[in-house]
Design a protein around this motif. Structure first.
Motif, PDB file in Angstrom:
ATOM      1  N   UNK A   1      -0.247 -11.285   7.896  1.00  0.00           N
ATOM      2  CA  UNK A   1      -1.427 -10.855   8.633  1.00  0.00           C
ATOM      3  C   UNK A   1      -1.109  -9.638   9.657  1.00  0.00           C
ATOM      4  N   UNK A   2      -2.084  -8.838  10.150  1.00  0.00           N
ATOM      5  CA  UNK A   2      -1.940  -7.963  11.109  1.00  0.00           C
ATOM      6  C   UNK A   2      -0.940  -7.021  11.129  1.00  0.00           C
ATOM      7  N   UNK A   3      -0.136  -6.828  12.154  1.00  0.00           N
ATOM      8  CA  UNK A   3       0.605  -5.899  12.452  1.00  0.00           C
ATOM      9  C   UNK A   3       1.793  -5.650  11.098  1.00  0.00           C
ATOM     10  N   UNK A   4       2.145  -6.996  10.463  1.00  0.00           N
ATOM     11  CA  UNK A   4       2.950  -7.189   9.609  1.00  0.00           C
ATOM     12  C   UNK A   4       2.608  -6.480   8.293  1.00  0.00           C
ATOM     13  N   UNK A   5       1.461  -6.728   7.888  1.00  0.00           N
ATOM     14  CA  UNK A   5       1.074  -6.108   6.719  1.00  0.00           C
ATOM     15  C   UNK A   5       0.943  -4.537   6.902  1.00  0.00           C
TER      16      UNK A   5
ATOM     17  N   UNK B   1       0.771 -13.100  -0.385  1.00  0.00           N
ATOM     18  CA  UNK B   1       0.339 -12.505  -1.624  1.00  0.00           C
ATOM     19  C   UNK B   1      -0.827 -11.993  -1.678  1.00  0.00           C
ATOM     20  N   UNK B   2      -1.775 -12.568  -1.163  1.00  0.00           N
ATOM     21  CA  UNK B   2      -3.284 -11.934  -1.136  1.00  0.00           C
ATOM     22  C   UNK B   2      -3.408 -11.034   0.083  1.00  0.00           C
ATOM     23  N   UNK B   3      -2.802 -11.082   1.183  1.00  0.00           N
ATOM     24  CA  UNK B   3      -2.552 -10.285   2.327  1.00  0.00           C
ATOM     25  C   UNK B   3      -2.272  -9.060   1.905  1.00  0.00           C
ATOM     26  N   UNK B   4      -1.241  -8.844   1.146  1.00  0.00           N
ATOM     27  CA  UNK B   4      -0.169  -7.631   0.868  1.00  0.00           C
ATOM     28  C   UNK B   4      -0.770  -7.113  -0.408  1.00  0.00           C
TER      29      UNK B   4
ATOM     30  N   UNK C   1       1.132  -3.292  -2.039  1.00  0.00           N
ATOM     31  CA  UNK C   1       1.381  -2.930  -3.256  1.00  0.00           C
ATOM     32  C   UNK C   1       1.002  -1.709  -3.954  1.00  0.00           C
ATOM     33  N   UNK C   2      -0.277  -1.782  -3.868  1.00  0.00           N
ATOM     34  CA  UNK C   2      -1.347  -0.670  -4.457  1.00  0.00           C
ATOM     35  C   UNK C   2      -1.269   0.725  -3.744  1.00  0.00           C
ATOM     36  N   UNK C   3      -0.780   0.611  -2.383  1.00  0.00           N
ATOM     37  CA  UNK C   3      -0.495   1.868  -2.029  1.00  0.00           C
ATOM     38  C   UNK C   3       1.335   2.216  -1.809  1.00  0.00           C
TER      39      UNK C   3
END
Length: 320
Positions: A32-36, A60-63, A67-69
């Motif tokens: 969540x949030x800042x970590x992502x 996994x969903x949040x990140x 992975x895409x970028x």
């Protein structure tokens, strides 16, 4: 000439033109949030990011965007880490050590804020146990993976001004519980941990710093009542000196800027053993006003930091 950054700078602005290819970074709290956002920006600039989270399915969903970028050889792998369980902390740390791949930067980002009185699986007050003791054990267990020239960035908060640590009653066994006093104690502990970790490891070329990301609306505020954020803002602005601009919340990309600035761009000698905010090293300030910037002297006191380290070892039953 080096660029100057401030309160409104974003992580992308801080890392503009920076290539982190070949760098390996660990970030806790990537669900969540800042970590992502921290993980996303680092991976987008080429870093191999290890993201730690309590709930791997959520992480996994949040990140997905991380992975895409990811670019220039950057990427993301996830590890399970529940900071409120020393068994989980030790298992995660032991697995990383067994893997053996070193880190250039470790960002202790995960945390909880202003939760009702509760306790970790090991019986520690939840905020002190999660925000400080969990990271204390985790970081110290993986210290062999810190490269010479690497850094530890502990996320603290201006909330450290609510309270100093209480080494005589860390679990509120004799003190009336207050959500924000407990939060303040844990955030002061994050700074003191940085001070002592830096003292112990700087001769090996490993430095530590603490940062205040700013006031940001993230999942961290989930324990506040529906109008809690606005009430805090009103209180902060009521305390500001006449004529000073109103306090404003930061965006998440602005909130991650100081973390990345302190971990990647700032000179190690400037930030080692210090507390940073708005992409600069904060000055020591005293007084009652909460949100005008600066750091309390008790949070940087080296003898206080040594005492907290000893108390933390005693509490977790492990010596580092």
């Amino acid at each position: 000439m080096s660029k100057t950054f401030g309160a409104k700078s974003t992580t992308e602005e801080v890392l503009e033109g920076v290539d982190l290819s070949g760098k390996r970074v660990l970030v806790t709290g990537v669900s969540a949030g800042l970590g992502i956002e921290t993980a996303r920006t680092l991976a987008a600039h080429g870093a191999q990011v290890v993201g730690a989270a309590r709930d791997l399915t959520k992480a996994k969903t949040a990140t997905e965007e991380v992975r895409a970028q990811a670019a220039h050889g950057g990427g993301l792998e996830l590890v399970e880490l529940d900071l409120a369980s020393l068994a989980s902390v030790r298992a995660a740390a032991d697995a990383l050590v067994a893997d053996g791949r070193p880190f250039d930067l470790v960002i202790a980002n995960a945390g909880v804020m202003a939760c009702p009185k509760s306790f970790t699986k090991d019986g520690f007050e939840m905020q002190f146990g999660t925000n400080h003791l969990g990271h204390f054990v985790f970081v110290n267990r993986i210290v062999s993976l810190f490269k010479p020239g690497s850094r530890l960035v502990n996320l603290s908060s201006a909330g450290h001004r609510y309270a100093d640590v209480d080494l005589d009653d860390p679990n509120f066994e004799h003190t009336p519980y207050s959500e924000f006093i407990a939060y303040g104690r844990s955030k002061t502990a994050n700074i003191l941990f940085s001070v002592e970790f830096d003292r112990r490891h700087k001769n090996a070329g490993i430095r530590a710093t603490a940062v205040h990301p700013g006031g940001i609306l993230t999942e961290l505020s989930r324990h506040l009542p529906p109008n809690g954020i606005q009430e805090r803002l009103d209180q902060i602005n009521a305390e500001r000196p006449e004529g000073s601009p109103p306090f404003e919340l930061k965006t998440i990309p602005q909130g991650t800027a100081t973390t990345v600035w302190a971990g990647v761009l700032a000179k190690a000698e400037a930030v080692g053993g210090r507390y940073c905010e708005d992409c600069h090293v904060a000055e020591v300030v005293e007084g009652d006003t909460l949100m005008l910037g600066g750091v309390r002297s008790y949070a940087l006191d080296p003898e206080h930091a040594k005492a907290l380290w000893a108390k933390s070892e005693e509490m977790v039953g492990e010596t580092f």
